[in-house]
Motif scaffolding. Sequence first.
Motif, short mmCIF file in Angstrom:
data_model
loop_
_atom_site.label_atom_id
_atom_site.label_comp_id
_atom_site.label_asym_id
_atom_site.label_seq_id
_atom_site.Cartn_x
_atom_site.Cartn_y
_atom_site.Cartn_z
N SER A 120 0.78 -1.17 -0.01
CA SER A 120 0.00 0.15 0.10
C SER A 120 0.64 1.17 -0.18
CB SER A 120 -1.10 -0.02 1.20
OG SER A 120 -1.62 -0.97 1.29
N PHE A 121 2.01 1.09 -0.24
CA PHE A 121 3.03 2.39 -0.37
C PHE A 121 2.56 3.21 -1.25
CE2 PHE A 121 7.03 4.03 -1.89
CZ PHE A 121 7.33 4.93 -0.84
N GLU A 122 2.57 4.45 -0.89
CA GLU A 122 2.41 5.73 -1.91
C GLU A 122 3.16 6.79 -1.58
OE1 GLU A 122 -1.59 7.24 -1.32
OE2 GLU A 122 -2.60 5.57 -1.46
N LEU A 123 3.70 7.30 -2.63
CA LEU A 123 4.74 8.42 -2.96
C LEU A 123 4.27 9.62 -3.28
CD1 LEU A 123 7.72 9.50 -2.42
CD2 LEU A 123 8.27 7.95 -4.48
N THR A 124 4.21 10.81 -2.62
CA THR A 124 3.75 11.98 -3.22
C THR A 124 4.67 12.97 -3.52
OG1 THR A 124 1.64 11.62 -2.35
CG2 THR A 124 2.12 13.81 -3.13
N PHE A 125 5.17 13.49 -4.76
CA PHE A 125 6.04 14.44 -4.91
C PHE A 125 5.18 15.83 -5.23
CE2 PHE A 125 8.78 10.85 -6.37
CZ PHE A 125 10.11 11.13 -5.79
N SER A 126 6.03 16.78 -4.75
CA SER A 126 5.40 18.25 -4.98
C SER A 126 6.74 18.94 -5.47
CB SER A 126 4.64 19.01 -3.97
OG SER A 126 5.57 18.92 -2.79
N ASN A 127 6.56 20.21 -5.50
CA ASN A 127 7.83 20.98 -5.97
C ASN A 127 8.99 20.98 -5.01
OD1 ASN A 127 9.40 22.84 -7.46
ND2 ASN A 127 8.28 24.43 -7.13
N GLY A 128 9.84 20.32 -4.78
CA GLY A 128 10.84 20.06 -3.90
C GLY A 128 10.52 19.37 -2.52
N ALA A 129 9.48 18.75 -2.53
CA ALA A 129 9.32 18.04 -1.33
C ALA A 129 8.58 16.63 -1.74
CB ALA A 129 8.43 18.75 -0.41
N PHE A 130 8.83 15.55 -0.83
CA PHE A 130 7.86 14.27 -0.85
C PHE A 130 7.38 13.92 0.36
CE2 PHE A 130 12.09 12.84 0.23
CZ PHE A 130 11.77 11.86 1.11
N THR A 131 6.31 13.26 0.27
CA THR A 131 5.72 12.51 1.54
C THR A 131 5.42 10.99 1.20
OG1 THR A 131 3.57 13.13 0.81
CG2 THR A 131 4.71 14.53 2.56
N THR A 132 5.31 10.06 2.26
CA THR A 132 4.90 8.78 1.75
C THR A 132 4.13 8.01 2.82
OG1 THR A 132 6.61 7.96 3.35
CG2 THR A 132 7.42 8.31 0.94
N GLU A 133 3.25 7.59 2.52
CA GLU A 133 2.37 6.59 3.32
C GLU A 133 2.56 5.33 3.26
OE1 GLU A 133 -0.22 7.87 4.91
OE2 GLU A 133 0.16 10.02 4.22
N LEU A 134 2.67 4.79 4.12
CA LEU A 134 2.90 3.12 4.72
C LEU A 134 4.21 2.70 3.83
CD1 LEU A 134 -0.94 2.15 3.75
CD2 LEU A 134 0.12 2.40 5.95
N SER A 135 5.29 3.40 4.30
CA SER A 135 6.35 2.67 3.90
C SER A 135 6.93 1.59 4.82
CB SER A 135 7.53 3.96 4.11
OG SER A 135 9.01 3.39 3.72
N SER A 136 7.32 0.66 3.94
CA SER A 136 7.60 -0.78 4.59
C SER A 136 8.97 -0.42 5.42
CB SER A 136 7.63 -1.81 3.55
OG SER A 136 6.39 -2.19 3.40
N PHE A 137 9.84 0.24 4.80
CA PHE A 137 11.10 0.38 5.43
C PHE A 137 11.59 1.91 5.43
CE2 PHE A 137 11.26 -3.70 3.58
CZ PHE A 137 11.77 -4.62 4.63
N PRO A 138 11.15 2.74 6.55
CA PRO A 138 11.54 4.22 6.70
C PRO A 138 12.78 4.42 6.50
CG PRO A 138 9.82 3.41 8.34
CD PRO A 138 10.52 2.29 7.86
N ASP A 139 13.74 3.74 6.50
CA ASP A 139 15.05 4.02 6.34
C ASP A 139 15.23 4.08 4.71
OD1 ASP A 139 16.13 4.03 8.76
OD2 ASP A 139 16.76 2.16 8.87
N VAL A 140 14.55 3.40 4.10
CA VAL A 140 14.70 3.16 2.46
C VAL A 140 13.88 4.42 1.99
CG1 VAL A 140 14.09 2.07 0.28
CG2 VAL A 140 15.06 0.71 2.37
N TRP A 141 12.42 4.65 2.33
CA TRP A 141 11.72 5.59 2.30
C TRP A 141 11.08 6.47 3.36
CZ3 TRP A 141 11.32 8.88 -1.44
CH2 TRP A 141 11.56 8.71 -2.89
N PRO A 142 11.64 7.39 3.85
CA PRO A 142 11.20 8.09 5.06
C PRO A 142 9.79 8.69 4.76
CG PRO A 142 13.19 9.40 3.97
CD PRO A 142 12.87 8.20 3.32
N ALA A 143 9.15 9.47 5.77
CA ALA A 143 7.77 9.60 5.70
C ALA A 143 7.77 11.05 5.05
CB ALA A 143 7.23 9.82 7.38
#
Length: 147
Positions: free
Chosen positions: A66-89
């Motif tokens: 259920s991993f989701e990744l949202t990019f905006s101008n210069g920032a990103f957010t994630t939802e339900l990252s299985s490994f926060p070290d690989v993809w931080p919130a």
Amino acid sequence: MMKTKIVYMLAIMFASAIIISCDKNEPKVKTAEEKQTDLLSKTWVVDAVNFDQDFETYDRTDEWPSFELTFSNGAFTTELSSFPDVWPAAGTWSFKDGDLNTIVRGDGIEMTINVTESSLTMEFPYPSDGGRVAGIDGDWRFDMLVK
């Protein structure tokens, strides 16, 4: 007298038409970086996740269901990252030295990207601090689709 009025009316109509046509704002032409940012600036969901470690490739899609990744101008957010070290919130990103196919996260991770209107592929090595961390230290590839 009538001819003079007609000439004045035509002159006024002609001048009005010129003023109205000149009043249009020319559309701003976007730079290549702005176009690439627009393509990237969406919410993406996982299609496939592959992980390479010690010359072995592993399909790890089921670990990121259920991993989701949202990019905006210069920032990103994630939802339900299985490994926060690989993809931080959350974090920041930028293009690397004008290379529109390489982004650098705020934590220094460099990613090669290929983005279209509907798909995004990101490849990056994840080095752990202080040696190998079982299961996450290696080369990651995320194939994403527009949500």
